[in-house]
Design a protein around this motif. Sequence first.
Motif, PDB file in Angstrom:
ATOM      1  N   SER A  87      -4.392 -21.325  -8.533  1.00 18.03           N
ATOM      2  CA  SER A  87      -5.366 -21.863  -8.584  1.00 18.03           C
ATOM      3  C   SER A  87      -4.335 -22.957  -7.631  1.00 18.03           C
ATOM      4  CB  SER A  87      -5.744 -22.657  -9.416  1.00 18.03           C
ATOM      5  OG  SER A  87      -6.866 -21.811 -10.264  1.00 18.03           O
ATOM      6  N   PHE A  88      -3.296 -22.816  -7.170  1.00 13.66           N
ATOM      7  CA  PHE A  88      -2.310 -23.458  -6.268  1.00 13.66           C
ATOM      8  C   PHE A  88      -1.825 -23.543  -5.030  1.00 13.66           C
ATOM      9  CE2 PHE A  88      -2.550 -25.289 -11.041  1.00 13.66           C
ATOM     10  CZ  PHE A  88      -2.781 -26.486 -10.640  1.00 13.66           C
ATOM     11  N   PRO A  89      -1.746 -24.455  -4.439  1.00 18.01           N
ATOM     12  CA  PRO A  89      -1.414 -23.454  -2.926  1.00 18.01           C
ATOM     13  C   PRO A  89       0.223 -22.565  -3.345  1.00 18.01           C
ATOM     14  CG  PRO A  89      -1.485 -26.338  -2.575  1.00 18.01           C
ATOM     15  CD  PRO A  89      -1.730 -25.571  -4.259  1.00 18.01           C
ATOM     16  N   ARG A  90       0.464 -21.817  -2.562  1.00 20.86           N
ATOM     17  CA  ARG A  90       1.597 -20.541  -2.761  1.00 20.86           C
ATOM     18  C   ARG A  90       2.822 -21.114  -2.604  1.00 20.86           C
ATOM     19  NH1 ARG A  90       2.195 -15.850  -1.726  1.00 20.86           N
ATOM     20  NH2 ARG A  90       4.579 -14.689  -0.835  1.00 20.86           N
ATOM     21  N   TRP A  91       2.592 -22.656  -2.516  1.00 19.99           N
ATOM     22  CA  TRP A  91       4.682 -23.134  -2.408  1.00 19.99           C
ATOM     23  C   TRP A  91       4.049 -23.437  -3.976  1.00 19.99           C
ATOM     24  CZ3 TRP A  91       4.826 -28.410  -4.359  1.00 19.99           C
ATOM     25  CH2 TRP A  91       4.024 -28.799  -4.191  1.00 19.99           C
ATOM     26  N   VAL A  92       3.395 -23.708  -4.557  1.00 18.60           N
ATOM     27  CA  VAL A  92       3.497 -24.677  -5.589  1.00 18.60           C
ATOM     28  C   VAL A  92       4.397 -22.726  -6.749  1.00 18.60           C
ATOM     29  CG1 VAL A  92       2.331 -25.408  -7.951  1.00 18.60           C
ATOM     30  CG2 VAL A  92       1.816 -26.080  -6.199  1.00 18.60           C
ATOM     31  N   VAL A  93       3.315 -21.575  -6.015  1.00 17.89           N
ATOM     32  CA  VAL A  93       4.353 -20.731  -7.663  1.00 17.89           C
ATOM     33  C   VAL A  93       5.509 -19.974  -6.967  1.00 17.89           C
ATOM     34  CG1 VAL A  93       2.704 -18.868  -5.966  1.00 17.89           C
ATOM     35  CG2 VAL A  93       3.128 -18.658  -8.559  1.00 17.89           C
ATOM     36  N   LEU A  94       5.722 -20.078  -6.171  1.00 21.21           N
ATOM     37  CA  LEU A  94       6.822 -19.931  -5.097  1.00 21.21           C
ATOM     38  C   LEU A  94       7.676 -21.218  -5.590  1.00 21.21           C
ATOM     39  CD1 LEU A  94       6.814 -19.070  -1.753  1.00 21.21           C
ATOM     40  CD2 LEU A  94       6.976 -18.076  -2.893  1.00 21.21           C
ATOM     41  N   VAL A  97       7.706 -20.138  -9.893  1.00 19.26           N
ATOM     42  CA  VAL A  97       9.074 -18.938 -10.084  1.00 19.26           C
ATOM     43  C   VAL A  97      10.099 -19.068 -10.121  1.00 19.26           C
ATOM     44  CG1 VAL A  97       8.705 -16.270  -9.390  1.00 19.26           C
ATOM     45  CG2 VAL A  97       6.839 -18.026  -9.934  1.00 19.26           C
ATOM     46  N   GLY A  98      10.832 -18.780  -9.378  1.00 20.68           N
ATOM     47  CA  GLY A  98      11.873 -19.429  -8.169  1.00 20.68           C
ATOM     48  C   GLY A  98      12.553 -20.455  -9.348  1.00 20.68           C
ATOM     49  N   MET A  99      12.469 -21.596  -9.461  1.00 27.20           N
ATOM     50  CA  MET A  99      13.587 -22.569 -10.695  1.00 27.20           C
ATOM     51  C   MET A  99      13.267 -21.922 -12.111  1.00 27.20           C
ATOM     52  SD  MET A  99      12.066 -26.277  -9.916  1.00 27.20           S
ATOM     53  CE  MET A  99      10.446 -26.056 -10.909  1.00 27.20           C
ATOM     54  N   LEU A 100      12.193 -20.749 -12.073  1.00 30.67           N
ATOM     55  CA  LEU A 100      12.620 -19.832 -13.482  1.00 30.67           C
ATOM     56  C   LEU A 100      13.332 -19.171 -13.489  1.00 30.67           C
ATOM     57  CD1 LEU A 100      10.919 -19.434 -15.766  1.00 30.67           C
ATOM     58  CD2 LEU A 100       9.584 -17.676 -15.229  1.00 30.67           C
ATOM     59  N   LEU A 101      13.250 -18.525 -12.029  1.00 28.12           N
ATOM     60  CA  LEU A 101      14.234 -17.768 -11.857  1.00 28.12           C
ATOM     61  C   LEU A 101      15.626 -17.429 -12.066  1.00 28.12           C
ATOM     62  CD1 LEU A 101      13.950 -14.574 -11.684  1.00 28.12           C
ATOM     63  CD2 LEU A 101      14.250 -14.554  -9.090  1.00 28.12           C
ATOM     64  N   SER A 315      10.232 -12.602 -19.155  1.00 27.27           N
ATOM     65  CA  SER A 315       8.926 -13.843 -18.649  1.00 27.27           C
ATOM     66  C   SER A 315       9.270 -13.931 -17.357  1.00 27.27           C
ATOM     67  CB  SER A 315       9.565 -15.217 -19.404  1.00 27.27           C
ATOM     68  OG  SER A 315      10.410 -15.742 -19.704  1.00 27.27           O
ATOM     69  N   ALA A 316      10.578 -13.811 -16.487  1.00 24.93           N
ATOM     70  CA  ALA A 316      10.915 -13.521 -15.395  1.00 24.93           C
ATOM     71  C   ALA A 316       9.714 -12.755 -14.715  1.00 24.93           C
ATOM     72  CB  ALA A 316      12.679 -13.531 -14.782  1.00 24.93           C
ATOM     73  N   ALA A 317      10.046 -11.640 -14.917  1.00 19.83           N
ATOM     74  CA  ALA A 317       9.580 -10.302 -14.523  1.00 19.83           C
ATOM     75  C   ALA A 317       7.823  -9.692 -14.889  1.00 19.83           C
ATOM     76  CB  ALA A 317       9.795  -8.869 -15.389  1.00 19.83           C
ATOM     77  N   TYR A 318       7.151 -10.835 -15.578  1.00 19.65           N
ATOM     78  CA  TYR A 318       6.260 -11.427 -15.639  1.00 19.65           C
ATOM     79  C   TYR A 318       5.903 -12.349 -14.747  1.00 19.65           C
ATOM     80  CZ  TYR A 318       5.530  -9.267 -19.838  1.00 19.65           C
ATOM     81  OH  TYR A 318       4.959  -7.843 -20.978  1.00 19.65           O
ATOM     82  N   ALA A 319       6.627 -13.514 -14.592  1.00 23.33           N
ATOM     83  CA  ALA A 319       6.353 -14.706 -13.179  1.00 23.33           C
ATOM     84  C   ALA A 319       6.275 -13.459 -11.881  1.00 23.33           C
ATOM     85  CB  ALA A 319       6.585 -15.473 -13.749  1.00 23.33           C
ATOM     86  N   VAL A 320       8.075 -13.017 -11.545  1.00 24.87           N
ATOM     87  CA  VAL A 320       7.655 -12.291  -9.993  1.00 24.87           C
ATOM     88  C   VAL A 320       6.414 -11.415  -9.515  1.00 24.87           C
ATOM     89  CG1 VAL A 320       9.741 -11.458  -8.538  1.00 24.87           C
ATOM     90  CG2 VAL A 320      10.558 -12.802 -10.639  1.00 24.87           C
ATOM     91  N   ALA A 321       5.986 -10.414 -10.836  1.00 21.35           N
ATOM     92  CA  ALA A 321       5.466  -9.862 -10.470  1.00 21.35           C
ATOM     93  C   ALA A 321       4.545 -10.386 -10.230  1.00 21.35           C
ATOM     94  CB  ALA A 321       5.268  -8.727 -11.737  1.00 21.35           C
ATOM     95  N   GLU A 322       3.758 -11.260 -11.033  1.00 23.64           N
ATOM     96  CA  GLU A 322       2.015 -11.922 -10.998  1.00 23.64           C
ATOM     97  C   GLU A 322       2.693 -12.551  -9.133  1.00 23.64           C
ATOM     98  OE1 GLU A 322       2.292 -14.250 -14.095  1.00 23.64           O
ATOM     99  OE2 GLU A 322       1.969 -12.740 -15.877  1.00 23.64           O
ATOM    100  N   ALA A 323       3.573 -13.014  -8.905  1.00 22.59           N
ATOM    101  CA  ALA A 323       2.999 -13.797  -7.802  1.00 22.59           C
ATOM    102  C   ALA A 323       3.521 -13.297  -6.428  1.00 22.59           C
ATOM    103  CB  ALA A 323       4.872 -15.317  -7.897  1.00 22.59           C
TER     104      ALA A 323
END
Length: 426
Positions: A87-94, A97-101, A315-323
């Motif tokens: 739903s959002f531009p690629r930079w948003v998910v990156l 996920v980067g901050m979460l990691l 939670s980090a693994a779910y986020a990275v895998a989905e991204a």
Amino acid sequence: MNDTNSKKNHHVGVRKRLRQLGPGLITGAADDDPSGIATYSQAGAQFGFSMLWTVVFTLPLMAAIQIVSARIGYVTRRGLAANIKASFPRWVVLAVVGMLLVANTLNLSADIAAMAEALRLLVGGSAHVYAVTFGLLCLVLQIFLPYQTYVRWLKWLTLALLAYVAVVFTLHLDWWQVAREVVRPRLSAGHEVLLMVVAVFGTTISPYLFFWQAAQEMEDTHANEHVPHTPAEVRHHLRRIKADTIVGMTFSNLIAFFIILSTAATLHAAGVTDIQTSAQAAEALRPLAGDLTFVLFTLGIVGTGLLAVPVLAGSAAYAVAEAAGWQGSLSLRLDKGEGRGFYGVIAAATVGGVILCFTPTDPVKELFWSAVLNGVIAVPIMAVMMLLASRRDTMGDHVIGARLRWLGWIATAVMAVTVVAMFATI
């Protein structure tokens, strides 16, 4: 005979309700991890009963935002990162996920170090050896235990938090004074107070909890794909999510309340105000409250760490895998070549956390600043979640209602205002 049947039906009903508790309960319990214990201990030691209001105030806000994340996972059958990516531009998910990691790896390191130090205080030995052992144990269980078995073990580990309830009942408290401080806390508006409020808010409303609970609702949905998802069934499940989440968050904040209460009644009252790690809090409690309180507090650190470390890595693994577009699920079998990227992230985050325990980084700063970092990055992630949950193209007929929308945006605004006030007073 009727009494016997009535009791039997009552027990069956209780067991059924307990079985329905899952993602919400585990998520809430994982919130009280060793770094959270350290933050709450520091709040109690430094400010006494005056910080109790924070965990009372955050309860409805925390419950609302967790219900939002759980609904997103259940309704869309995808995790948060996958929905953000769609739903959002690629930079948003990156960015998210980067901050979460980064936050999760720091949090992992702080938790593993706290568990190792707590065990060293109890039985002696090397904290570094214990750190490696805890890291490997959590990693092996997450990779090789079947998902349903693993979740059952996590449920049992939530009982470790009852140690902090027991701690309070070993003390003699003036409950009227406690109630007065909750309603009318005696605090001045300064940078130190705001920094502590951000840390408490950040460790209570943590981004990794959003990703974990959404992913667990997705996992549970996939595990029951054979069940038809009729409108009535969806409404029933959304009610279950609400009840499960409210129970889990209430349990979480109640334990946080008891941790602040116990350290305020002992450490703050004795003039011990510089407590910044959970193990240090346990050690300081021994001469003031006795060996039993020390043992209960220390065992709670180890038990909650065993619960929280897998949640942080997962939670980090779910986020990275989905991204990245990989398969991401704890149900995947590594021995069949499934989920290599997903389990690779779990391994990297856990091993990275263990390695940080061996570096010259100050564990005191790691613990506290990981909580502050969580508070800062929670704001944009919460805003993105609220936008997702309100979009009909994401949620279909199950967009969140007005009351949940208001509570969710209030929670986001409160976090934002607190963070801005903290930076403004530097």
